[in-house]
Design an enzyme around this catalytic site. Sequence first.
Site, PDB file in Angstrom:
ATOM      1  N   ASP A  61      -8.971  -5.432  -4.777  1.00 12.13           N
ATOM      2  CA  ASP A  61      -8.635  -4.514  -3.897  1.00 12.13           C
ATOM      3  C   ASP A  61      -9.737  -3.065  -4.959  1.00 12.13           C
ATOM      4  O   ASP A  61      -9.717  -3.444  -6.019  1.00 12.13           O
ATOM      5  CB  ASP A  61      -7.343  -4.042  -4.523  1.00 12.13           C
ATOM      6  CG  ASP A  61      -7.370  -3.015  -3.167  1.00 12.13           C
ATOM      7  OD1 ASP A  61      -7.578  -2.181  -3.255  1.00 12.13           O
ATOM      8  OD2 ASP A  61      -5.634  -2.962  -3.281  1.00 12.13           O
TER       9      ASP A  61
ATOM     10  N   HIS B  87      -8.433  -4.499  -0.663  1.00 14.66           N
ATOM     11  CA  HIS B  87      -6.553  -3.962  -0.503  1.00 14.66           C
ATOM     12  C   HIS B  87      -6.221  -5.043   0.045  1.00 14.66           C
ATOM     13  O   HIS B  87      -5.311  -4.697   0.351  1.00 14.66           O
ATOM     14  CB  HIS B  87      -7.045  -2.624   0.482  1.00 14.66           C
ATOM     15  CG  HIS B  87      -5.755  -1.631   0.131  1.00 14.66           C
ATOM     16  ND1 HIS B  87      -4.949  -1.693  -1.259  1.00 14.66           N
ATOM     17  CD2 HIS B  87      -5.601  -1.299   1.029  1.00 14.66           C
ATOM     18  CE1 HIS B  87      -4.124  -0.945  -0.476  1.00 14.66           C
ATOM     19  NE2 HIS B  87      -4.089  -0.431   0.561  1.00 14.66           N
TER      20      HIS B  87
ATOM     21  N   SER C 278       0.656  -1.396  -0.153  1.00 17.75           N
ATOM     22  CA  SER C 278       0.132   0.402   0.014  1.00 17.75           C
ATOM     23  C   SER C 278       0.232   1.123   0.145  1.00 17.75           C
ATOM     24  O   SER C 278       1.352   1.576  -0.725  1.00 17.75           O
ATOM     25  CB  SER C 278      -0.951  -0.173   1.511  1.00 17.75           C
ATOM     26  OG  SER C 278      -1.968   1.425   0.950  1.00 17.75           O
TER      27      SER C 278
END
Length: 401
Positions: free
Chosen positions: A342, A375, A177
């Site tokens: 995601d 995610h 991320s």
Amino acid sequence: MRFAVNLPALFTIVILVSVWPAQALPLVEKKVFTATDFPLFSGQTLPEVKVGWESYGELNESKDNVVLITHYFSGSSHAAGKYSADDTQPGYWDAIIGPGKPIDTEQYFVISVDSLANLSAYDEHVVTTGPASINPATGKPYGLDFPVVTIRDFVNVQKAVLETLGIGKLHAVIGPSMGSMQALDWASAYPEWVPRVAAIIGTGESDAWTTAALEHWARPIKLDPKWSDGNYSQQAPPTEGLVASLMLITQQALHPQYFNQQGEQLDYQALESAPLNDIRQSHSIVTWLEDRARSRADKMDANHLLYLVRACQLFVAGHQKSLQAGLSKIQAKSLFLPATSDLLLMPYLSAHTHEQLQQAGKISHYQELTGSLGHLEGVLDIQEQGERLKAFLADKSARNE
């Protein structure tokens, strides 16, 4: 094997994982790095920077076995291991970092550093400099007088920590991320340092969609009357705005399939009696989401969240005028592992960066993580790609090895 995991996005989930036959890490010690007159990408200077860092494994004599782990938005340098024997949860990537695991601490010296403006400013295991820190010029918290910081500034702090240890090159940099942003910026800003870069659930830049989506994370805080243009005290913070932001972050980091499963466990119904009879009451799934956000808010700082949002919004690998210009500097072999489910940093962002690198003649690999965690596949289900990561670290085809 089943076990409970404390989600970084503020709640608990039970998942199935593959466990490598491995030993546990020794207890982890948080160390502190301090620097003065630290220059920022913006041209401003921080009179003092203080951040925490952790390491796992041993630095070899030639100091060339270093794997840097760069953490995600709500994370910290606690990537693996436990602080004490009775800790209920290890670091977030403990499934892949440790003796005999894919990032093998019997082979690599693994290190991670708390970001500037770390979200968990009041966590006893986090050391960070940000808006909640004391401004030496006034003796009061910086608030919005704290300069805007960028992903490049996080990278430069990490580089300074490494240099104090006598390290001049990495074996690899890997991050999920927001950590993927740092990893790619490392490869662009300091190509001679980075022979391998792995970007998990990430992106090479914050495109128009992502920048606008991130702004929604900041807006509830700014609308909280207690925010007071950033001039609040720790005793009277904009908690409601922060909780609303954390609720939104949590939901966006997951996939509808997971939420619907959670709804079944709560016996969620569209026509629940409480919200039917009182507009002030919430559905069970909303209450569940709020409770998890509120339980973590007291360790977090609202202004820090705003600064992290801005750092992510400003991101383009290399911090130049275009992604193409930044990627042209990269010499590292790259690996992209986005998550198919995601909805936050959608796979097209990784795919575009991967394709740009390939078109520029760089070595780049791409594989999507599968599963229903959205995610958070890249944080909680990364062991799915453990063997790929192990092979990636062992591969000697990097051009600047």
